[in-house]
Motif scaffolding. Structure first.
Motif, mmCIF file in Angstrom:
data_model
loop_
_atom_site.group_PDB
_atom_site.id
_atom_site.type_symbol
_atom_site.label_atom_id
_atom_site.label_comp_id
_atom_site.label_asym_id
_atom_site.label_seq_id
_atom_site.Cartn_x
_atom_site.Cartn_y
_atom_site.Cartn_z
ATOM 1 N N ARG A 238 0.847 -1.190 0.000
ATOM 2 C CA ARG A 238 0.000 0.000 0.000
ATOM 3 C C ARG A 238 0.885 1.243 0.000
ATOM 4 N N ASP A 239 0.381 2.299 -0.607
ATOM 5 C CA ASP A 239 1.164 3.527 -0.720
ATOM 6 C C ASP A 239 1.601 4.048 0.638
ATOM 7 N N GLU A 240 0.728 3.905 1.644
ATOM 8 C CA GLU A 240 1.065 4.383 2.987
ATOM 9 C C GLU A 240 2.264 3.632 3.563
ATOM 10 N N VAL A 241 2.396 2.368 3.189
ATOM 11 C CA VAL A 241 3.518 1.555 3.664
ATOM 12 C C VAL A 241 4.804 1.960 2.945
ATOM 13 N N LYS A 242 4.703 2.133 1.644
ATOM 14 C CA LYS A 242 5.891 2.536 0.879
ATOM 15 C C LYS A 242 6.390 3.910 1.311
ATOM 16 N N SER A 243 5.476 4.762 1.739
ATOM 17 C CA SER A 243 5.873 6.121 2.117
ATOM 18 C C SER A 243 6.700 6.158 3.398
ATOM 19 N N VAL A 244 6.563 5.147 4.269
ATOM 20 C CA VAL A 244 7.326 5.137 5.522
ATOM 21 C C VAL A 244 8.551 4.231 5.456
ATOM 22 N N ALA A 245 8.647 3.402 4.421
ATOM 23 C CA ALA A 245 9.762 2.458 4.305
ATOM 24 C C ALA A 245 11.057 3.176 3.935
ATOM 25 N N ASN A 246 12.175 2.590 4.362
ATOM 26 C CA ASN A 246 13.478 3.119 3.959
ATOM 27 C C ASN A 246 13.780 2.828 2.500
ATOM 28 N N LYS A 247 13.298 1.668 2.040
ATOM 29 C CA LYS A 247 13.533 1.263 0.660
ATOM 30 C C LYS A 247 12.329 0.476 0.155
ATOM 31 N N VAL A 248 12.228 0.390 -1.171
ATOM 32 C CA VAL A 248 11.182 -0.413 -1.810
ATOM 33 C C VAL A 248 11.859 -1.420 -2.730
ATOM 34 N N THR A 249 11.490 -2.698 -2.586
ATOM 35 C CA THR A 249 12.036 -3.741 -3.430
ATOM 36 C C THR A 249 10.989 -4.175 -4.458
ATOM 37 N N LEU A 250 11.277 -5.206 -5.226
ATOM 38 C CA LEU A 250 10.333 -5.710 -6.211
ATOM 39 C C LEU A 250 9.078 -6.250 -5.520
ATOM 40 N N SER A 251 8.055 -6.535 -6.293
ATOM 41 C CA SER A 251 6.802 -7.051 -5.736
ATOM 42 C C SER A 251 6.989 -8.472 -5.207
ATOM 43 N N ASN A 252 6.008 -8.928 -4.419
ATOM 44 C CA ASN A 252 6.090 -10.299 -3.905
ATOM 45 C C ASN A 252 6.092 -11.323 -5.034
ATOM 46 N N LYS A 253 5.340 -11.072 -6.087
ATOM 47 C CA LYS A 253 5.290 -12.028 -7.210
ATOM 48 C C LYS A 253 6.603 -12.058 -7.991
ATOM 49 N N GLU A 254 7.391 -11.002 -7.839
ATOM 50 C CA GLU A 254 8.727 -10.967 -8.448
ATOM 51 C C GLU A 254 9.807 -11.355 -7.444
ATOM 52 N N HIS A 255 9.399 -11.954 -6.314
ATOM 53 C CA HIS A 255 10.320 -12.439 -5.278
ATOM 54 C C HIS A 255 11.150 -11.293 -4.704
ATOM 55 N N GLY A 256 10.471 -10.180 -4.390
ATOM 56 C CA GLY A 256 11.163 -8.966 -3.973
ATOM 57 C C GLY A 256 12.029 -9.122 -2.733
ATOM 58 N N VAL A 257 11.560 -9.891 -1.734
ATOM 59 C CA VAL A 257 12.364 -10.080 -0.524
ATOM 60 C C VAL A 257 13.640 -10.835 -0.864
ATOM 61 N N ALA A 258 13.515 -11.923 -1.610
ATOM 62 C CA ALA A 258 14.684 -12.715 -1.991
ATOM 63 C C ALA A 258 15.663 -11.893 -2.828
ATOM 64 N N GLN A 259 15.143 -11.082 -3.732
ATOM 65 C CA GLN A 259 16.010 -10.266 -4.570
ATOM 66 C C GLN A 259 16.772 -9.246 -3.725
ATOM 67 N N PHE A 260 16.100 -8.663 -2.729
ATOM 68 C CA PHE A 260 16.770 -7.703 -1.850
ATOM 69 C C PHE A 260 17.849 -8.395 -1.043
ATOM 70 N N ILE A 261 17.536 -9.589 -0.533
ATOM 71 C CA ILE A 261 18.535 -10.356 0.211
ATOM 72 C C ILE A 261 19.751 -10.641 -0.667
ATOM 73 N N LYS A 262 19.509 -11.066 -1.896
ATOM 74 C CA LYS A 262 20.613 -11.384 -2.808
ATOM 75 C C LYS A 262 21.477 -10.154 -3.087
ATOM 76 N N ASP A 263 20.831 -9.014 -3.289
ATOM 77 C CA ASP A 263 21.556 -7.807 -3.675
ATOM 78 C C ASP A 263 22.275 -7.124 -2.509
ATOM 79 N N HIS A 264 21.734 -7.262 -1.277
ATOM 80 C CA HIS A 264 22.247 -6.447 -0.169
ATOM 81 C C HIS A 264 22.723 -7.237 1.049
ATOM 82 N N LEU A 265 22.378 -8.512 1.155
ATOM 83 C CA LEU A 265 22.757 -9.277 2.344
ATOM 84 C C LEU A 265 23.637 -10.459 1.990
#
Length: 265
Positions: A238-265
């Motif tokens: 939701r837009d309200e969530v993205k507005s408070v987040a430090n960063k935005v990754t890909l969508s869940n259907k694009e495996h956004g959490v996994a992609q962020f982990i791969k790129d940054h952790l």
């Protein structure tokens, strides 16, 4: 990025389909799980989370269920906060006046008055089956043993949910929190709980919120994302969530959490 703990919401965040994690996500979790404690944080019941833990090989870690109302570690209950059966009866009386149905959840027990398309969808998504009995019977049964729901789901139409929302705030906001999941659903939690409070309760003496990276997509994730070391929203959040987040990754259907982990952790 150096963190000790990774916390992630499930539905709409870590799950790339309605009821499972992708092979990519499993691979990335396996890669980091020895140096980061991975804690699943959800509105789901325990058994709808533990099968996902097993898929990812993180069964030894605690899980935060029902938006923080229940914290489990393996089969051990670490914390439990309920809405009383009497308070839920009053909520049900109001809901009935709007022809809104209740889903009641206590630990791994899920009770609904009757099956429906909405209920069958949840069965598919969470791999859990409900007890079908009138809500009044469930509350009488629970009242006798002094238990109540960890979560209540209000199920109606957009019109009825729109109509009841101000009444809920007026009559129950001092003892319950309300999260609108979508146009036809409202999740109800005990007022004193939240995902953030549950995360704080699990921190060890040598850990702080700055050691936590968290992922989410919905209203009940906002406080968590705002207060951890780094809060990440998925692109479908939701837009309200993205507005408070430090960063935005890909969508869940694009495996956004996994992609962020791969790129940054």
């Amino acid at each position: 990025m150096n963190f000790k703990i990774l916390c992630s919401d499930l539905d709409g965040t870590l799950l790339s389909t309605k009821n499972n994690v992708s092979d990519f996500t499993i691979s990335e979790v396996h890669r980091i799980k020895e140096r980061l404690k991975i804690i699943l944080v959800s509105a789901r019941m325990p058994k709808s989370m533990t099968y996902l833990q097993k898929r990812m090989g993180i069964e030894e870690n605690p899980i935060i269920c029902y938006n923080g109302a229940l914290i489990m570690e393996k089969n051990k209950e670490l914390s439990s906060t309920i809405i009383s059966a009497e308070q839920t009866k009053a909520l049900n009386t109001l809901a009935e006046s709007y022809d809104i149905k209740l889903g009641l959840y206590h630990k791994d027990e899920w009770c609904v008055g009757q099956s429906s398309e909405r209920v069958e969808k949840e069965v598919f998504n969470t791999k859990a089956n409900p007890i079908l009995e009138p809500t009044s019977i469930t509350l009488e049964r629970w009242g006798k043993t002094k238990i109540g729901p960890h979560k209540v789901m209000l199920m109606g139409t957009k019109t009825t949910i729109d109509a009841i929302s101000p009444e809920l705030q007026k009559d129950f906001s001092s003892i319950m929190s309300f999260y609108r999941s979508n146009d036809t659903l409202i999740e109800v939690a005990p007022k004193s709980v939240s995902k953030l409070k549950a995360i704080k309760a699990l921190l060890q003496p040598n850990e702080s919120l700055n050691d936590v990276i968290a992922f989410g997509d919905n209203y009940n994730d906002i406080e968590m994302l705002q207060n951890v070391g780094v809060g990440i929203a998925v692109a479908n959040a939701r837009d309200e969530v993205k507005s408070v987040a430090n960063k935005v990754t890909l969508s869940n259907k694009e495996h956004g959490v996994a992609q962020f982990i791969k790129d940054h952790l």
